[in-house]
Design a protein around this motif. Structure first.
Motif, PDB file in Angstrom:
ATOM      1  N   SER A   4      56.174 -26.645   8.438  1.00 31.62           N
ATOM      2  CA  SER A   4      55.411 -27.835   8.047  1.00 31.62           C
ATOM      3  C   SER A   4      54.146 -27.389   7.349  1.00 31.62           C
ATOM      4  N   TRP A   5      53.805 -28.128   6.288  1.00 32.22           N
ATOM      5  CA  TRP A   5      52.594 -27.827   5.529  1.00 32.22           C
ATOM      6  C   TRP A   5      51.385 -28.089   6.408  1.00 32.22           C
ATOM      7  N   LEU A   6      50.399 -27.226   6.315  1.00 33.00           N
ATOM      8  CA  LEU A   6      49.117 -27.465   6.976  1.00 33.00           C
ATOM      9  C   LEU A   6      48.115 -27.717   5.855  1.00 33.00           C
ATOM     10  N   GLY A   7      47.804 -28.978   5.601  1.00 28.09           N
ATOM     11  CA  GLY A   7      46.859 -29.289   4.530  1.00 28.09           C
ATOM     12  C   GLY A   7      47.519 -29.214   3.167  1.00 28.09           C
ATOM     13  N   GLY A   8      46.713 -29.547   2.161  1.00 30.39           N
ATOM     14  CA  GLY A   8      47.240 -29.599   0.807  1.00 30.39           C
ATOM     15  C   GLY A   8      47.085 -28.283   0.079  1.00 30.39           C
ATOM     16  N   THR A   9      47.366 -28.344  -1.234  1.00 33.77           N
ATOM     17  CA  THR A   9      47.276 -27.158  -2.072  1.00 33.77           C
ATOM     18  C   THR A   9      45.815 -26.741  -2.244  1.00 33.77           C
ATOM     19  N   GLU A  28      51.542 -14.585   2.241  1.00 34.73           N
ATOM     20  CA  GLU A  28      50.511 -13.848   2.976  1.00 34.73           C
ATOM     21  C   GLU A  28      50.448 -14.398   4.382  1.00 34.73           C
ATOM     22  N   LEU A  29      50.018 -13.560   5.296  1.00 29.33           N
ATOM     23  CA  LEU A  29      49.798 -14.044   6.649  1.00 29.33           C
ATOM     24  C   LEU A  29      48.447 -14.745   6.652  1.00 29.33           C
ATOM     25  N   ALA A  30      48.393 -15.956   7.191  1.00 27.22           N
ATOM     26  CA  ALA A  30      47.138 -16.701   7.173  1.00 27.22           C
ATOM     27  C   ALA A  30      46.134 -16.033   8.093  1.00 27.22           C
ATOM     28  N   SER A  31      44.883 -16.011   7.658  1.00 26.61           N
ATOM     29  CA  SER A  31      43.852 -15.442   8.518  1.00 26.61           C
ATOM     30  C   SER A  31      43.502 -16.454   9.594  1.00 26.61           C
ATOM     31  N   SER A  32      42.868 -15.987  10.637  1.00 24.60           N
ATOM     32  CA  SER A  32      42.653 -16.867  11.797  1.00 24.60           C
ATOM     33  C   SER A  32      41.759 -18.053  11.444  1.00 24.60           C
ATOM     34  N   GLN A  33      40.802 -17.855  10.497  1.00 24.43           N
ATOM     35  CA  GLN A  33      39.925 -18.996  10.191  1.00 24.43           C
ATOM     36  C   GLN A  33      40.641 -20.054   9.347  1.00 24.43           C
ATOM     37  N   ASP A  34      41.806 -19.676   8.775  1.00 28.42           N
ATOM     38  CA  ASP A  34      42.568 -20.639   7.985  1.00 28.42           C
ATOM     39  C   ASP A  34      43.303 -21.648   8.862  1.00 28.42           C
ATOM     40  N   ILE A  35      43.541 -21.255  10.105  1.00 29.19           N
ATOM     41  CA  ILE A  35      44.431 -22.065  10.930  1.00 29.19           C
ATOM     42  C   ILE A  35      43.626 -23.147  11.641  1.00 29.19           C
ATOM     43  N   PRO A  36      43.976 -24.407  11.428  1.00 25.71           N
ATOM     44  CA  PRO A  36      43.259 -25.485  12.114  1.00 25.71           C
ATOM     45  C   PRO A  36      43.393 -25.343  13.619  1.00 25.71           C
ATOM     46  N   GLU A  37      42.295 -25.630  14.298  1.00 29.21           N
ATOM     47  CA  GLU A  37      42.296 -25.424  15.742  1.00 29.21           C
ATOM     48  C   GLU A  37      43.204 -26.404  16.469  1.00 29.21           C
ATOM     49  N   VAL A  38      43.312 -27.600  15.888  1.00 30.62           N
ATOM     50  CA  VAL A  38      44.108 -28.636  16.572  1.00 30.62           C
ATOM     51  C   VAL A  38      45.531 -28.165  16.855  1.00 30.62           C
TER      52      VAL A  38
END
Ligand SMILES: [Zn+2]
Ligand SMILES: [Zn+2]
Length: 1005
Positions: A565-570, A658-668
């Protein structure tokens, strides 16, 4: 100062500088320290022999003397001065800028006494102790024998250049010359085959080890290397990389203080490494460049872990003045220990070939199939058991141990990961650490160096052995194939990043595409984050191509797809980071997406794992529709709707993940990368037949089955796995089948490995056994490699009553029992080919006539045993029957020979009265013999059985409940609860260690 032939010196007038004359005994090498360059010459007289005076020449204009001096001649040095050496207690003679070197005319000199006030001109060597190496104090230890080199002079011709940047040459075809312990920049340009050299005060080292066999001559700073004859050869034009390489070798000697044996080994290792990696993976200058603290060269980084072990800490740096001036002489070449070659860096092609060679050298059908067992197997079973086998080689199996080194590249043709060097590639299975798959695609292109790894060889053999008798004849092996790969943990490896631009041009997995014409407008990078929820198998799939695309018949394409599932837009690239995401059209919708990877984008397969967040990056003209492609191009819309996906997107070849960095991932997002597992009750029940199940399990066995054997319709692989579950003390076993198109199976499905199986299809057989099959939805992840050493744990020793406890009972165990009675005994001879019964040892099958000439014996016996807690029926087969009957091998063979005539002997013992029912055509004496044997105490005796339950744990029909049974006891009948009979298959039989032990066991209950 009597050493001087003549001295002219006025001690009273210090401003007048003295001249010094004498015979030139020797002179040192030219030393270039950071501050200045200098050399030392030694003048002496004839009487008394051996005494000499040293003069330091360090005026730049006078350094040229070094080339002209000739030992043995007499010289005068004018206008000298006495000076104190920095860092030394004593004072020496030095030339002044106005000094001259003149040939000596004895008639012109007058001898004078020298009176020097203050410190002695030449210090007593004993007063200046050499900072000793820590080894010296320990004295010779028995395991590392310290040798002394011999100091000598030698004149010879250079016959070969062994390693020019490292200063290694061949002398007179029998010696090696190492110039690295001098600063030999000047010599490097001159020395080439054909040149004659005179080496003064050179060290001779023999048996240095580390792969060097010939004696080595190595000059230190004490003696000069003199050119005595020129070469006819044209000097080679030095490429710039050769010059720059020299600096790394110098660094090894001057900064890392390598002794000669280690230095010679290191130069060989660097040469091997350069062959492996240069010039396609790396340029020579990148590999062998001088390492500065912030910018270490790759060559040194690869060697560093080994050098750390080899170089004793705390060895002092070289004292150049001391090395030249002091007596007795001290230098790094004086003492040495023979080096055991610590390791080597084989090319991947060599490693692969050696692995194959060893795997086939150790392939022996007789070891894979022990004779007692093999002699009863029909040919199809025999060949099936030989069809797949594996071997795991550890680095310790080689001498010296190999170090694995290669660039990590995902194959865009196969999807698997490979290590590559110039010689080829080697497939590999990587885990970041146990239980953790690798997820970061930044590893692509990195150099992996590992000393701990498992080299796995899977052997596939197609054979047609008619029976066990021919097992030693290799003619029956029709085809053999080996699959070689390495398994390693990144935690055990050194990961070195390789300068990018070079790698891209040479080893990029993407074939150099014809550059797409630059699209109009600005070129921007865009990306979008997605959470991966499910990954499907990498396999060949059919894709419907839009009719306009091509007229060719579509071929099945290697591909896989993932659900996420997409997390956020482009997001757009802004500087070095990513800009804010574009708003979604519909904030509430959970935007599920199916990403399709085909073509060269299958290279991302090994990095994508459920539960992780990745960023899909594409560069191109800015378009809003980039990550919103419709589903029409990849597959029909219907499955997408079923999967609840909004969109389907084909990942383009040039896109990256790329593997997303931890700050990219929404906390929710409560992202937990735990693997979903089906409950055991779901798994081992009939309720959810034909459903998808997931579990982790340890592989117990791996068997290749041919079509037409034991019910297999297609060629397939049967894995027996032990389910991992906390609820069960004894893990239940389950069979997992892999068929085409999932063959050959993924790497790493080896006995002893722990594997997570995701979305296998669960099925129930006609005999109500649960088994699982690979489907296109299946994804496999190895969690643990097989242990390096397999110690098979002994089976638990139990009481038979424990087997009545249902789920808690072990599937395999050992019990000490007493044989109560024999139920039946079957002895037969069957055709090795078609397994029909063979009277007189001939296959009776006609139309078509059976081609087989061989028959094999088979036997089975059913026994009632008890151990004081419960009774069980045990079935023993083949060679186990001999053990039950208590027959030695020769007795067993002759018994079987008696059966060969009729082809079959079957005895039924009904009840405790043992009335005998035998197959009619049996000779009376044989029947009688067997009947007597089976009712005697040589069979009815205590025994230790290892067994497994006949009823598989994967069987889903419920156990028979205990039932009430009526018994007559004298006059009165009574009812009692009777447990169902326990049925066991014998695995092995041992005689009890103490025959009385069973009695004790029973009485203790
Ligand atoms: Zn020396
Ligand atoms: Zn036959």
């Amino acid at each position: 100062m009597t050493a001087l032939l003549s001295t002219f010196f006025r001690s009273k007038h210090r401003n007048v500088q003295p001249n010094l004359a004498g015979n030139l005994i020797r002179f040192s090498a030219l030393v270039q320290s950071r501050k200045k360059a200098y050399f030392v010459l030694f003048l002496g007289g004839s009487s008394p022999a051996g005494s000499q005076v040293s003069v330091i020449v360090q005026v730049p204009a006078q350094l040229v003397w070094h080339r002209t001096l000739c030992p043995g001649r007499d010289y005068v040095l004018t206008e000298l001065r006495v000076s104190k050496l920095p860092g030394h207690r004593y004072r020496v003679w030095m030339t002044s800028p106005s000094s001259q070197l003149l040939p000596l005319k004895p008639e012109c000199v007058r001898e004078l006494e020298i009176e020097l006030a203050g410190a002695p001109l030449e210090a007593n060597p004993q007063s200046l102790p050499w900072p000793s190496c820590p080894q010296d104090k320990k004295g010779p230890s028995p395991d590392c024998l310290v040798r002394d080199s011999i100091l000598l002079s030698y004149t010879g011709m250079v016959t070969d250049t062994l390693n020019q940047p490292a200063g290694l040459y061949e002398l007179d075809r029998k010696l090696e010359l190492c110039l690295a312990y001098q600063q030999f920049h000047g010599l490097r340009r001159v020395v080439r085959p054909g040149v004659r050299l005179e080496l003064q005060d050179v060290h001779l080292l023999q048996s240095v080890g580390g792969g060097t066999r010939r004696p080595i001559l190595a000059p230190c700073l004490r003696g000069a290397v003199l050119l005595r004859g020129f070469s006819h050869q044209v000097p080679e034009t030095q490429s710039s990389h050769q010059v720059s390489q020299g600096s790394l070798y110098e660094q090894l000697v001057w900064e890392h203080q390598l002794g000669l044996p280690v230095y010679l080994w290191a130069t060989k290792a660097l040469k091997d490494l350069a062959c492996k990696l240069c010039p396609h993976v790396l340029r020579y200058h990148q590999f062998l460049k001088y390492s500065s603290p912030g910018d270490p060269g790759l060559g040194l980084q690869i060697l560093a872990p080994i050098l750390e072990v080899l170089i004793p800490p705390g060895c002092p740096g070289r004292n150049t003045h001391g090395e030249i001036l002091e007596e007795p002489h001290h230098c790094p070449l004086q003492k040495y220990t023979q080096l055991q070659t610590p390791c080597f860096f084989p090319t991947l092609a060599v490693l692969k070939e050696e692995a194959k060679r060893r795997a086939w050298a150790s392939f022996d059908p007789k070891t894979l199939l022990p004779l007692p067992e093999a002699s009863h197997l029909p040919s199809w079973q025999l060949n099936q058991r030989l069809a797949w086998s594996w071997q795991c080689l550890l680095p310790s199996a080689f001498h010296p141990a190999p170090v694995l080194l290669g660039v990590l590249v995902p194959s865009s043709r196969k999807g698997c990961l490979q290590l590559r060097d110039q010689s080829g590639s080697l497939s590999c299975l990587l885990l970041a650490q146990p239980l953790q798959p690798i997820t970061d695609p930044r590893l692509i292109g990195c150099l992996v160096r590992a000393e701990r790894f498992q080299l796995v060889i899977e052997r596939n053999v197609r054979s047609n052995f008619p029976s066990w008798k021919e097992l030693s004849t290799t003619d029956f092996i029709q085809k053999k194939q080996a699959r070689v790969y390495v398994q390693l943990l990144l935690a055990d490896a050194l990961i070195l990043s390789v300068p990018r631009p070079v790698l891209q041009s040479a080893t990029s997995s993407i074939p150099p595409r014809t550059e797409p014409s630059p699209p109009e407008g600005p070129h921007v990078e865009q990306s979008r984050l997605f959470l991966l929820s499910h990954k499907e198998a990498l396999m060949k799939r059919n894709f419907s191509v839009p009719p306009s695309a091509s007229s060719e018949v579509p071929q099945p394409t290697l591909s896989f797809h993932i659900l996420g599932s997409w997390l956020g837009g482009t997001q757009r690239k802004e500087g070095t980071g990513w800009g804010p995401p574009e708003p979604k059209e519909d904030e509430n919708s959970d935007q599920k997406v199916l990403l399709l990877f085909l073509g060269s984008s299958v290279r991302w397969f090994e990095f994508l794992h459920p539960g992780h967040v990745y960023r899909l990056v594409a560069s191109g003209p800015p378009t809003l529709m980039l990550f919103k492609e419709g589903g029409s191009s990849c597959m029909s819309q219907r499955p997408l709707e079923l999967a609840g996906c909004e969109s389907c997107l084909t990942v383009q070849d040039e896109w990256t993940v790329e593997l997303a960095s931890s700050q990219d991932i929404p906390e929710v997002l409560g992202i937990c990368p735990t693997l979903p597992e089906s409950s055991l009750t779901d798994l081992l029940s009939g309720n959810f037949a034909d459903s998808l199940v997931s579990f982790s399990a340890e592989i117990v066995s791996h068997l290749w089955m041919k079509p037409g054997t034991s019910g297999a319709v297609k060629r397939c692989v049967k894995l027996t796995v032990a389910l991992e579950t906390a609820d069960y003390k004894f893990p239940p076993h389950l069979d997992v089948y892999i068929e085409d198109p999932h063959l050959p199976p993924p790497l790493g499905l080896l006995p002893g490995a722990r594997v997570y199986f995701h979305q296998l299809e669960k099925r129930v057989s006609r005999s109500h056994n649960v088994y699982c099959c690979f489907r296109s939805s299946t994804c496999v992840q190895v969690l643990h490699f097989p242990p390096d050493t397999t110690v098979s744990a002994p089976l638990p020793h139990i009481y038979l009553a424990e087997l009545l406890q249902g789920d808690k009972a072990p599937f395999r165990a050992t019990a000490s029992c007493h044989v109560v009675s024999v139920f039946s005994l079957h002895l037969l001879w069957v055709c090795a080919h078609c397994t029909s019964i063979c009277p007189q040892g001939r296959c009776p099958r006609q139309s078509p006539t059976c081609p087989a000439q061989t028959s094999v014996s088979q036997a089975s016996i059913r026994l009632l045993v008890e151990d004081g807690t419960a009774e069980a029926v045990v079935t023993c087969r083949n060679h186990q029957v001999a053990a039950v009957l208590g027959l030695c091998p020769s007795e067993w063979t002759s018994l079987l020979e008696f059966v060969r005539g009729p082809g079959k002997v079957a005895l039924q013992f009904t009840g405790p009265g043992t009335q005998l029912e035998s197959s009619a055509e049996v000779d009376e004496p044989l029947t009688l013999f067997l009947w007597t044997l089976c009712t005697s105490f040589s069979v009815l005796r205590p025994m230790v059985f290892s067994f497994e339950l006949e009823r598989k744990p994967s069987k889903i029909i419920p156990l028979e409940a205990p039932r009430l049974q009526q018994f007559q006891c004298g006059e009165s009948p009574f009812l009692t609860r009777v447990n169902p009979k326990i049925r066991l298959s014998c695995l092995s039989i041992q005689e009890p260690e103490h025959p009385s032990a069973l009695g004790a066991l029973v009485s203790s209950c």
